[in-house]
Design an enzyme around this catalytic site. Structure first.
Site, mmCIF file in Angstrom:
data_model
loop_
_atom_site.group_PDB
_atom_site.id
_atom_site.type_symbol
_atom_site.label_atom_id
_atom_site.label_comp_id
_atom_site.label_asym_id
_atom_site.label_seq_id
_atom_site.Cartn_x
_atom_site.Cartn_y
_atom_site.Cartn_z
ATOM 1 N N LEU A 134 1.084 -0.900 0.235
ATOM 2 C CA LEU A 134 0.171 0.016 0.293
ATOM 3 C C LEU A 134 1.033 1.268 0.289
ATOM 4 O O LEU A 134 0.404 2.434 0.158
ATOM 5 C CB LEU A 134 -0.901 0.049 1.164
ATOM 6 N N ILE A 136 7.275 -6.944 -1.079
ATOM 7 C CA ILE A 136 7.881 -8.358 -1.586
ATOM 8 C C ILE A 136 8.728 -9.145 -1.615
ATOM 9 O O ILE A 136 9.033 -10.301 -1.736
ATOM 10 C CB ILE A 136 7.542 -8.075 -3.307
ATOM 11 N N ALA A 139 6.120 -2.107 -8.147
ATOM 12 C CA ALA A 139 7.493 -1.433 -8.618
ATOM 13 C C ALA A 139 6.987 0.043 -8.441
ATOM 14 O O ALA A 139 6.264 0.861 -8.304
ATOM 15 C CB ALA A 139 7.253 -1.749 -10.325
ATOM 16 N N TYR A 177 14.021 4.133 -14.120
ATOM 17 C CA TYR A 177 12.738 3.098 -14.427
ATOM 18 C C TYR A 177 13.046 2.101 -15.592
ATOM 19 O O TYR A 177 12.662 0.861 -15.218
ATOM 20 C CB TYR A 177 11.675 4.389 -14.236
HETATM 21 N N1 UFG Z 1 2.343 15.613 -20.988
HETATM 22 C C1 UFG Z 1 1.954 17.077 -20.959
HETATM 23 N N2 UFG Z 1 0.877 17.043 -19.781
HETATM 24 C C2 UFG Z 1 1.343 16.544 -18.817
HETATM 25 C C3 UFG Z 1 1.767 14.838 -18.506
HETATM 26 C C4 UFG Z 1 2.152 14.443 -19.922
HETATM 27 O O1 UFG Z 1 1.923 17.250 -22.353
HETATM 28 O O2 UFG Z 1 0.554 16.875 -18.626
HETATM 29 C C5 UFG Z 1 3.528 14.742 -22.463
HETATM 30 C C6 UFG Z 1 4.144 13.991 -22.135
HETATM 31 O O3 UFG Z 1 5.176 15.375 -22.047
HETATM 32 C C7 UFG Z 1 3.946 12.852 -22.969
HETATM 33 C C8 UFG Z 1 2.873 12.908 -23.273
HETATM 34 O O4 UFG Z 1 1.715 13.396 -22.471
HETATM 35 O O5 UFG Z 1 4.094 13.534 -24.151
HETATM 36 C C9 UFG Z 1 2.337 10.798 -22.314
HETATM 37 O O6 UFG Z 1 2.958 11.805 -20.878
HETATM 38 P P1 UFG Z 1 2.447 10.584 -20.311
HETATM 39 O O7 UFG Z 1 3.304 10.944 -18.426
HETATM 40 O O8 UFG Z 1 1.027 10.759 -20.324
HETATM 41 O O9 UFG Z 1 3.373 9.152 -20.111
HETATM 42 P P2 UFG Z 1 4.949 8.452 -20.835
HETATM 43 O O10 UFG Z 1 4.430 8.765 -22.296
HETATM 44 O O11 UFG Z 1 5.927 9.788 -20.261
HETATM 45 O O12 UFG Z 1 4.930 7.001 -19.974
HETATM 46 C C10 UFG Z 1 4.573 6.242 -19.984
HETATM 47 C C11 UFG Z 1 4.252 5.078 -19.194
HETATM 48 C C12 UFG Z 1 5.836 4.979 -18.416
HETATM 49 C C13 UFG Z 1 6.787 4.393 -19.569
HETATM 50 C C14 UFG Z 1 6.472 5.689 -20.652
HETATM 51 C C15 UFG Z 1 7.042 4.260 -21.271
HETATM 52 O O13 UFG Z 1 3.244 6.404 -18.401
HETATM 53 O O14 UFG Z 1 5.523 3.998 -17.092
HETATM 54 O O15 UFG Z 1 5.124 5.609 -21.025
HETATM 55 O O16 UFG Z 1 7.519 5.185 -22.906
HETATM 56 F F1 UFG Z 1 7.896 3.971 -18.833
#
Ligand code: UFG
Length: 315
Positions: free
Chosen positions: A33, A52, A71, A137
């Site tokens: 949690l 874990i 994780a 990560y």
């Molecule tokens: N973004 C914004 N504003 C926000 C949040 C995100 O513009 O408030 C943009 C980010 O820059 C990115 C896109 O939206 O271009 C998606 O961002 P997320 O944070 O939703 O997701 P990510 O692509 O960064 O990350 C995801 C997973 C990670 C994983 C990654 C693999 O959440 O755990 O894909 O590439 F590592």
């Protein structure tokens, strides 16, 4: 089957645990949690609060397999505090694998990530693409994938790693609930809900059609279903790796537009600088899991993914 779901009080883990219970499996959730929520553990699953690193005591009761989600998963935090990621994600998983060996549990489905690939040479990304993670990560998850391959060869472990792209949406009441929300869709929907004034768009000068980053959004219900297929497909002394995405990319602007349509809210956007470490385009090739496991996503439109996230958020 009698199954342990580590991290089953988290977002993806709770949806997988719910689908396993629905499919008639005997499910025990092990979660400390630290980021999950006790009320996210589905009805019909047993809940054990713990780390874990303490899995051996529970596994000693006799289990057929483990689905491992527990994780640390924030890219930004992993850059600032890499030791947390190496100790929890790699150290914790090695302890879990050791406990599995000692208690004779030979089957694991592992929650891996597209972050294992880093900046892609080309898209869509196949499983054969080079793995060059750009943050701790992704590196810690890749290290686990490497260990799983070795343990399959050495100890006959039956292992499948699923590399997720951008998971979104909700499964009934099970939705994304992070104390610190960094993901795009929940952040945009928080604006529609009135919890934030605007959404920040990180960069509008990327080499994409509209200048914003493109990502591959996969519905959490479709993603979860792939775990049940993977569980059945686990074969002794083999480690299979599958990408999980829709195979279609949507830009940040497109995501915000769909959220406006679904919610009927204006959702002001503020354009700012790039977020360090964001690749311009990340789109999965999911051909392998479609071909080998017969996986097909039901939710192929961004609209249905956002709609389910929005419905769950309002409940
Ligand atoms: N973004 C914004 N504003 C926000 C949040 C995100 O513009 O408030 C943009 C980010 O820059 C990115 C896109 O939206 O271009 C998606 O961002 P997320 O944070 O939703 O997701 P990510 O692509 O960064 O990350 C995801 C997973 C990670 C994983 C990654 C693999 O959440 O755990 O894909 O590439 F590592």
């Amino acid at each position: 089957m009698r199954l342990m779901v580590t991290g089953g009080a988290g977002y993806v883990g709770s949806v997988v645990a719910a689908q396993l219970v629905e499919a008639g499996h005997d499910v025990t959730v092990l979660d400390d949690l630290s980021t999950g929520h006790a009320d996210a553990v589905p009805d019909g699953a047993r809940f054990v609060k713990g780390s874990i690193t303490e899995a051996a005591d529970v596994l000693a009761e006799g289990f057929d397999g483990v689905l491992h989600f527990a994780a640390k998963s924030l890219v930004g935090e992993s850059v600032e505090r890499p030791e947390l990621y190496w100790s929890h994600n790699l150290g914790g998983t090695l302890a879990l694998l050791d406990a599995m060996r000692r208690t004779g549990v030979g089957r694991i489905v592992f929650s891996s990530t597209a972050a294992t690939y880093g900046e892609p040479e080309s898209t869509p990304i196949p499983e054969t693409a080079p793995t060059r993670p750009t943050n701790p990560y992704g590196a810690s998850k890749l290290a686990v994938d490497t260990a799983l391959t070795a343990y399959a060869g050495l100890y006959g472990l039956a292992a499948v790693s699923l590399r997720y792209f951008n998971v979104a949406g909700a499964y009934g009441r099970f939705r994304e609930r992070h104390a610190v929300e960094t993901h795009l869709i929940p952040n945009v929907l928080k604006v529609a809900l009135g919890e934030r004034e605007s959404v920040s768009v990180f960069g509008e000068d990327y080499p994409t059609a509209d200048g914003t980053c493109v990502r591959d959004y996969v519905h959490v219900a479709d993603l979860a279903r792939a775990h049940l297929l993977a569980l059945d497909a686990c074969a002794p002394a083999a480690h299979a790796v599958y990408n999980l995405g829709n195979g279609t990319g949507f830009s940040v602007r497109e995501v915000i537009d769909v959220c406006r349509e679904v919610t009927g809210h204006e959702i002001p956007a503020v354009f700012g600088p790039r977020r360090p470490g964001d690749p311009a385009v990340l789109v999965a090739s999911s051909e392998k899991i479609r071909r080998e496991l017969g996986w097909e996503p039901d939710h192929t439109t961004l609209h249905s993914i956002v709609r389910d996230a929005w419905t769950a958020l309002q409940a």
